[in-house]
Design a protein around this motif. Structure first.
Motif, short mmCIF file in Angstrom:
data_model
loop_
_atom_site.label_atom_id
_atom_site.label_comp_id
_atom_site.label_asym_id
_atom_site.label_seq_id
_atom_site.Cartn_x
_atom_site.Cartn_y
_atom_site.Cartn_z
N LYS A 1 35.02 30.10 20.76
CA LYS A 1 33.92 29.45 20.10
C LYS A 1 32.58 29.55 20.70
CE LYS A 1 32.51 25.19 18.37
NZ LYS A 1 32.94 23.52 18.23
N ARG A 2 32.45 29.40 21.93
CA ARG A 2 31.14 29.35 22.69
C ARG A 2 30.60 31.02 22.75
NH1 ARG A 2 30.34 27.58 28.95
NH2 ARG A 2 28.21 28.44 29.31
N THR A 3 31.52 31.82 22.90
CA THR A 3 31.04 33.22 22.84
C THR A 3 30.59 33.79 21.54
OG1 THR A 3 32.63 33.63 24.56
CG2 THR A 3 31.66 35.69 23.45
N VAL A 4 31.35 33.52 20.66
CA VAL A 4 30.95 33.92 19.38
C VAL A 4 29.66 33.18 18.70
CG1 VAL A 4 31.25 33.76 16.60
CG2 VAL A 4 32.99 34.62 18.46
N ALA A 5 29.49 31.85 18.99
CA ALA A 5 28.20 31.08 18.71
C ALA A 5 27.01 31.84 19.23
CB ALA A 5 28.27 29.83 19.09
N GLY A 6 27.10 32.10 20.79
CA GLY A 6 26.20 32.71 21.51
C GLY A 6 26.01 34.15 20.86
N ALA A 7 26.80 34.98 20.66
CA ALA A 7 26.24 36.35 20.03
C ALA A 7 25.64 36.01 18.80
CB ALA A 7 27.92 37.10 19.81
N GLY A 8 26.13 35.11 17.99
CA GLY A 8 25.37 34.71 16.61
C GLY A 8 24.02 34.50 16.90
#
Length: 80
Positions: free
Chosen positions: A45-52
């Motif tokens: 979740k943190r990685t995907v949110a950061g990429a977004g």
């Protein structure tokens, strides 16, 4: 710039949740496997949110949210 830096940090360091969550869960008296599963979920979740955030840092923001359309905007589909 703040959103870009936060997004980059979350994208690069999201994997650390896999280490942090099991340790925190065990410290609270929980099961290490539950902490590992939680860490995997939080890490993804943190990685995907950061990429977004990295991909959309340039978009205009108003009051900590995305741009609001005018009341008479045809795209808004009649919402007031």
């Amino acid at each position: 710039g703040n959103m870009l830096m936060r997004g980059a940090a979350n994208t690069l360091l999201g994997w650390t949740e896999v280490i942090r969550q099991p340790a925190q869960t065990v410290k609270e008296g929980g099961n290490v496997f539950t902490g590992l599963a939680r860490g995997l979920g939080y890490g993804i979740k943190r990685t995907v949110a950061g990429a977004g955030e990295v991909l959309t840092f340039w978009t205009p923001k108003m009051q900590d949210s995305y741009m609001h359309f005018a009341e008479d905007c045809p795209i808004c589909m009649g919402k007031k």
